[in-house]
Design an enzyme around this catalytic site. Structure first.
Site, PDB file in Angstrom:
ATOM      1  N   LYS A  21       1.535  -0.367 -65.732  1.00 11.87           N
ATOM      2  CA  LYS A  21       1.378  -1.510 -66.657  1.00 11.87           C
ATOM      3  C   LYS A  21       0.055  -1.281 -67.376  1.00 11.87           C
ATOM      4  O   LYS A  21      -1.018  -1.349 -66.792  1.00 11.87           O
ATOM      5  CB  LYS A  21       1.401  -2.807 -65.848  1.00 11.87           C
ATOM      6  CG  LYS A  21       0.613  -3.980 -66.384  1.00 11.87           C
ATOM      7  CD  LYS A  21       1.159  -4.572 -67.661  1.00 11.87           C
ATOM      8  CE  LYS A  21       0.294  -5.758 -68.092  1.00 11.87           C
ATOM      9  NZ  LYS A  21      -0.864  -5.353 -68.915  1.00 11.87           N
ATOM     10  N   GLY A  32      -8.783  -4.650 -61.420  1.00  7.73           N
ATOM     11  CA  GLY A  32      -9.021  -5.749 -62.345  1.00  7.73           C
ATOM     12  C   GLY A  32      -9.844  -6.828 -61.681  1.00  7.73           C
ATOM     13  O   GLY A  32     -10.568  -6.566 -60.707  1.00  7.73           O
ATOM     14  N   SER A  33      -9.730  -8.028 -62.188  1.00  3.82           N
ATOM     15  CA  SER A  33     -10.589  -9.116 -61.718  1.00  3.82           C
ATOM     16  C   SER A  33     -10.171  -9.596 -60.320  1.00  3.82           C
ATOM     17  O   SER A  33      -9.012  -9.468 -59.923  1.00  3.82           O
ATOM     18  CB  SER A  33     -10.518 -10.287 -62.699  1.00  3.82           C
ATOM     19  OG  SER A  33      -9.188 -10.759 -62.772  1.00  3.82           O
ATOM     20  N   GLN A  68      -9.926 -12.628 -59.430  1.00  2.55           N
ATOM     21  CA  GLN A  68      -8.995 -13.761 -59.583  1.00  2.55           C
ATOM     22  C   GLN A  68      -7.538 -13.273 -59.657  1.00  2.55           C
ATOM     23  O   GLN A  68      -6.663 -13.772 -58.936  1.00  2.55           O
ATOM     24  CB  GLN A  68      -9.376 -14.487 -60.867  1.00  2.55           C
ATOM     25  CG  GLN A  68      -8.668 -15.776 -61.091  1.00  2.55           C
ATOM     26  CD  GLN A  68      -8.905 -16.297 -62.509  1.00  2.55           C
ATOM     27  OE1 GLN A  68      -9.619 -15.679 -63.309  1.00  2.55           O
ATOM     28  NE2 GLN A  68      -8.295 -17.413 -62.817  1.00  2.55           N
ATOM     29  N   VAL A  69      -7.285 -12.277 -60.511  1.00  3.32           N
ATOM     30  CA  VAL A  69      -5.913 -11.764 -60.634  1.00  3.32           C
ATOM     31  C   VAL A  69      -5.533 -11.002 -59.359  1.00  3.32           C
ATOM     32  O   VAL A  69      -4.399 -11.099 -58.881  1.00  3.32           O
ATOM     33  CB  VAL A  69      -5.758 -10.879 -61.895  1.00  3.32           C
ATOM     34  CG1 VAL A  69      -4.392 -10.213 -61.925  1.00  3.32           C
ATOM     35  CG2 VAL A  69      -5.957 -11.714 -63.156  1.00  3.32           C
ATOM     36  N   GLY A  70      -6.484 -10.277 -58.786  1.00  2.00           N
ATOM     37  CA  GLY A  70      -6.218  -9.538 -57.543  1.00  2.00           C
ATOM     38  C   GLY A  70      -5.749 -10.467 -56.429  1.00  2.00           C
ATOM     39  O   GLY A  70      -4.837 -10.140 -55.666  1.00  2.00           O
ATOM     40  N   GLU A 106      -8.741  -2.960 -56.322  1.00  2.00           N
ATOM     41  CA  GLU A 106     -10.097  -2.571 -56.730  1.00  2.00           C
ATOM     42  C   GLU A 106     -10.577  -3.658 -57.675  1.00  2.00           C
ATOM     43  O   GLU A 106     -10.116  -3.742 -58.820  1.00  2.00           O
ATOM     44  CB  GLU A 106     -10.080  -1.214 -57.438  1.00  2.00           C
ATOM     45  CG  GLU A 106      -9.542  -0.062 -56.598  1.00  2.00           C
ATOM     46  CD  GLU A 106     -10.449   0.306 -55.441  1.00  2.00           C
ATOM     47  OE1 GLU A 106     -11.598  -0.155 -55.383  1.00  2.00           O
ATOM     48  OE2 GLU A 106      -9.987   1.037 -54.553  1.00  2.00           O
ATOM     49  N   CYS A 117     -17.102  -2.438 -63.372  1.00  2.00           N
ATOM     50  CA  CYS A 117     -17.087  -3.181 -62.114  1.00  2.00           C
ATOM     51  C   CYS A 117     -18.368  -2.896 -61.352  1.00  2.00           C
ATOM     52  O   CYS A 117     -18.823  -3.685 -60.548  1.00  2.00           O
ATOM     53  CB  CYS A 117     -15.883  -2.762 -61.292  1.00  2.00           C
ATOM     54  SG  CYS A 117     -15.779  -0.988 -61.075  1.00  2.00           S
ATOM     55  N   GLN A 121     -13.562 -12.501 -74.152  1.00  3.00           N
ATOM     56  CA  GLN A 121     -14.572 -12.013 -73.214  1.00  3.00           C
ATOM     57  C   GLN A 121     -15.973 -12.383 -73.713  1.00  3.00           C
ATOM     58  O   GLN A 121     -16.824 -12.843 -72.958  1.00  3.00           O
ATOM     59  CB  GLN A 121     -14.379 -10.497 -73.060  1.00  3.00           C
ATOM     60  CG  GLN A 121     -15.408  -9.753 -72.284  1.00  3.00           C
ATOM     61  CD  GLN A 121     -15.502 -10.238 -70.850  1.00  3.00           C
ATOM     62  OE1 GLN A 121     -14.640 -10.976 -70.356  1.00  3.00           O
ATOM     63  NE2 GLN A 121     -16.573  -9.874 -70.185  1.00  3.00           N
TER      64      GLN A 121
HETATM   65  P1  NAD Z   1      -7.820  -8.660 -65.475  1.00  2.73           P
HETATM   66  O1  NAD Z   1      -7.740  -8.929 -64.023  1.00  2.73           O
HETATM   67  O2  NAD Z   1      -7.779  -9.825 -66.392  1.00  2.73           O
HETATM   68  O3  NAD Z   1      -6.636  -7.686 -65.951  1.00  2.73           O
HETATM   69  C1  NAD Z   1      -6.424  -6.418 -65.370  1.00  2.73           C
HETATM   70  C2  NAD Z   1      -4.969  -6.028 -65.551  1.00  2.73           C
HETATM   71  O4  NAD Z   1      -4.167  -6.948 -64.827  1.00  2.73           O
HETATM   72  C3  NAD Z   1      -4.461  -6.076 -67.002  1.00  2.73           C
HETATM   73  O5  NAD Z   1      -3.584  -5.008 -67.232  1.00  2.73           O
HETATM   74  C4  NAD Z   1      -3.713  -7.395 -67.050  1.00  2.73           C
HETATM   75  O6  NAD Z   1      -2.686  -7.413 -68.008  1.00  2.73           O
HETATM   76  C5  NAD Z   1      -3.130  -7.461 -65.652  1.00  2.73           C
HETATM   77  N1  NAD Z   1      -2.802  -8.817 -65.207  1.00  2.73           N
HETATM   78  C6  NAD Z   1      -3.362  -9.980 -65.601  1.00  2.73           C
HETATM   79  N2  NAD Z   1      -2.777 -11.024 -64.968  1.00  2.73           N
HETATM   80  C7  NAD Z   1      -1.831 -10.506 -64.147  1.00  2.73           C
HETATM   81  C8  NAD Z   1      -0.901 -11.072 -63.230  1.00  2.73           C
HETATM   82  N3  NAD Z   1      -0.833 -12.382 -63.039  1.00  2.73           N
HETATM   83  N4  NAD Z   1      -0.089 -10.239 -62.540  1.00  2.73           N
HETATM   84  C9  NAD Z   1      -0.160  -8.901 -62.711  1.00  2.73           C
HETATM   85  N5  NAD Z   1      -1.018  -8.312 -63.587  1.00  2.73           N
HETATM   86  C10 NAD Z   1      -1.844  -9.100 -64.291  1.00  2.73           C
HETATM   87  O7  NAD Z   1      -9.151  -7.809 -65.658  1.00  2.73           O
HETATM   88  P2  NAD Z   1      -9.840  -7.304 -67.003  1.00  2.73           P
HETATM   89  O8  NAD Z   1     -10.608  -8.431 -67.607  1.00  2.73           O
HETATM   90  O9  NAD Z   1      -8.862  -6.579 -67.824  1.00  2.73           O
HETATM   91  O10 NAD Z   1     -10.867  -6.242 -66.385  1.00  2.73           O
HETATM   92  C11 NAD Z   1     -12.097  -6.601 -65.898  1.00  2.73           C
HETATM   93  C12 NAD Z   1     -12.105  -6.733 -64.385  1.00  2.73           C
HETATM   94  O11 NAD Z   1     -11.699  -5.506 -63.775  1.00  2.73           O
HETATM   95  C13 NAD Z   1     -13.498  -7.009 -63.840  1.00  2.73           C
HETATM   96  O12 NAD Z   1     -13.413  -7.981 -62.851  1.00  2.73           O
HETATM   97  C14 NAD Z   1     -13.916  -5.676 -63.247  1.00  2.73           C
HETATM   98  O13 NAD Z   1     -14.899  -5.758 -62.252  1.00  2.73           O
HETATM   99  C15 NAD Z   1     -12.626  -5.167 -62.732  1.00  2.73           C
HETATM  100  N6  NAD Z   1     -12.666  -3.713 -62.529  1.00  2.73           N
HETATM  101  C16 NAD Z   1     -12.727  -3.238 -61.243  1.00  2.73           C
HETATM  102  C17 NAD Z   1     -12.834  -1.868 -61.010  1.00  2.73           C
HETATM  103  C18 NAD Z   1     -12.918  -1.322 -59.595  1.00  2.73           C
HETATM  104  O14 NAD Z   1     -12.667  -0.131 -59.407  1.00  2.73           O
HETATM  105  N7  NAD Z   1     -13.272  -2.124 -58.607  1.00  2.73           N
HETATM  106  C19 NAD Z   1     -12.858  -0.971 -62.087  1.00  2.73           C
HETATM  107  C20 NAD Z   1     -12.790  -1.496 -63.387  1.00  2.73           C
HETATM  108  C21 NAD Z   1     -12.688  -2.872 -63.589  1.00  2.73           C
END
Ligand code: NAD
Length: 491
Positions: free
Chosen positions: A179, A232-233, A235-237, A254, A288, A333
């Site tokens: 995705k 990703g974030s 919250q979504v994780g 992650e 991140c 953002q």
């Molecule tokens: P995000 O969580 O908003 O989105 C990340 C991905 O998840 C996108 O592709 C989005 O479309 C998808 N998504 C959103 N809602 C979803 C749902 N309900 N179900 C399934 N998928 C969904 O994050 P972002 O704003 O795109 O990225 C920034 C975040 O990512 C920050 O919190 C950052 O710390 C984190 N991040 C972590 C790492 C790591 O390795 N730990 C690396 C890079 C970024």
């Protein structure tokens, strides 16, 4: 660089073909540097997820029957084509993320290096041989693919994020459904094109475009997806973990960070300054692993603060190779960061520098945030615990090492952490006692290598590590095998 390198409309890659979403709805991919439209993108739905699952299911059995060494050779070919097309990949990354071409090419090279590392793992994919308590019995473990991997990525380092998940998932014999980030659809599209051109069997990698709730969530919910890897974030994780937990699917998370960088009284201040600036502001702070909390000893606080403010004032904003940072990824953002800065200010924080949207003539249309330093913030204040994912850092003053360590550990996150000191005892004590997945001495809070595990503790992850050989555990099932020798038949 110009936007003609993008197709007019980016659609999904399903079963080796470019497939538009069934509803024909589109969204615009914007250049964060100037808000101009780069191309339109399919706004896919769960129907695309279903089509990708069918395609992945058909392809996976055959893919996993190809010996891992040969799978590695195919992935190595993918890396070679990526290398041949690095300039095109770099341009796409640069245009849709607002980073310089130099930075985008560095990221592309990192993705290729990671791909080569995992291609080589096809020659190993180690299990273990073990001893048994029972005579004539041998124990061993072997790796098997999970099946279909659902991979969900953000936009901050898009080609690296894709490589981190796709290469280990495929070398382990899985088919994958990626995705793409809605903020970097072009990077996923060009990766899909390269993969198809290289000769990866159709359906082994499918790429879906669209929004998280429309495409990501149905992917997480789908009973045929055996492993979900999400970056990703937090919250979504957390939402993904809840949904996947219902059906006991394997997940790797992650997530976010609020990473501390400690500057001790015995540190090489020039080195600490260089890494503080890079860790807080490079990639416009969209890491991140960015240093969003800089913790400085009392005795050098004024001196280091002045060094930091002076160096920040010299940072150049823009997308040229000699600029230091570009825009953040989108307007939402940017507005979120400005909202948090206003809130912190109203709660007593001092804006040492920055704190505003850049309004200049050449950058005013883009999503530029001035590099920002805050102080007069307590480690219990809301802003100390909120990941902002932009060029914003907070300076804290501490009396000594114990206070610094305590402050650093006062966080719900635990991704990366760094200390600047010339005292080996402090350095070792820190690496042992800091609550983080990565501990760094005299460097930056970011920077990871393909063969090293990356990941966080507490709210920064769920305990898995990618990449490194640890990623192989995410994408494979371990099977225990017992062999019994019948001595009477052995001769
Ligand atoms: P995000 O969580 O908003 O989105 C990340 C991905 O998840 C996108 O592709 C989005 O479309 C998808 N998504 C959103 N809602 C979803 C749902 N309900 N179900 C399934 N998928 C969904 O994050 P972002 O704003 O795109 O990225 C920034 C975040 O990512 C920050 O919190 C950052 O710390 C984190 N991040 C972590 C790492 C790591 O390795 N730990 C690396 C890079 C970024």
């Amino acid at each position: 660089m110009n936007s003609s390198i993008f197709p007019k409309v980016i659609v999904n890659w399903i079963n080796g073909q470019e497939v538009p979403s069934d509803n024909s709805r589109l969204f615009a991919n914007l250049n964060p540097h100037n808000a101009e439209v780069l191309c339109q993108v399919s706004l896919s739905t769960s129907n695309a997820v279903d089509a990708a699952i069918t395609s992945a299911q058909q392809a996976q059995a055959e893919w996993s029957n190809i010996p891992a060494v040969r799978r590695g050779q195919i992935l190595y070919d993918v890396c070679n084509v990526m290398h041949a097309q690095r300039n095109l990949i770099g341009q796409i990354v640069a245009l849709e993320t607002g980073k310089s071409l130099k930075a985008a090419l560095g990221e592309t090279d990192g993705a290729i290096a990671l791909g080569r590392f995992f291609a080589g793992e096809g020659q190993r994919l180690h299990g273990r041989t073990l001893q048994s308590d029972v005579p004539h019995k041998t124990g061993m473990t072997i790796r098997e693919p999970v099946g279909i991997a659902g991979l969900i990525v953000p936009a901050n380092t898009p080609i690296a994020n894709i490589a981190w998940k796709v290469f280990p998932a495929l070398i382990c014999g899985n088919a994958a459904i990626l995705k793409a980030s809605e903020d970097a659809p072009g990077t996923a599209w060009i990766f899909g094109k390269i993969v198809q051109e290289t000769g990866l069997p159709p359906g082994v990698l499918n790429i879906l475009q669209g929004m998280g709730v429309d495409v990501g969530e149905p992917l997480v919910k789908h009973p045929q997806v055996g492993v979900i890897s999400f970056t990703g974030s937090t919250q979504v994780g957390r939402r993904i973990a809840t949904i996947a937990g219902e059906r006991l699917a394997k997940i790797s998370l992650e997530l976010g960070g609020k990473n501390p960088l400690i500057v001790c009284d015995d540190a090489d201040l020039e080195n600490a300054l260089r890494w503080s600036i890079l860790s807080a502001f490079s990639n416009a702070g969209q890491r991140c692993a960015s240093a969003s909390r800089i913790i400085v000893f009392d005795s050098i606080y004024e001196r280091f603060e002045k060094m930091l403010v002076d160096a920040t004032a010299k940072l150049r904003l823009g997308i040229d190779d000699n600029d230091n940072l570009g825009p953040v990824i989108n307007e939402k953002q940017l507005k979120n960061m400005l909202m948090w800065i206003d809130k912190a200010r109203s709660q007593g924080a001092r804006i040492v520098t920055g704190g505003k949207r850049v309004e200049s003539e050449n950058l005013g249309n883009g999503y530029y945030m001035s590099p920002t330093i805050l102080d007069n913030v307590s480690s219990d204040d809301e802003i100390s615990h909120q990941e902002l994912f932009g060029p914003i850092t907070i300076l804290y003053r501490v009396h000594n090492y114990e206070d610094a360590l305590k402050l650093a550990n006062n966080s719900k996150y635990g991704l990366t952490a760094c200390i600047h000191t010339n005292n080996i005892h402090r350095a070792l004590h820190f690496t042992k006692n800091i609550q983080a997945g990565l501990a760094i001495v005299n460097g930056g809070t970011f920077g990871s290598e393909p063969h090293m595990p990356f990941g966080g503790i507490k709210n920064s992850g769920n305990g898995t590590r990618e990449p490194g050989i640890e990623a192989l555990d995410v994408y494979s099932e371990i099977k225990a095998v017992y062999l019994n020798i019948l001595p009477e038949l052995a001769h």
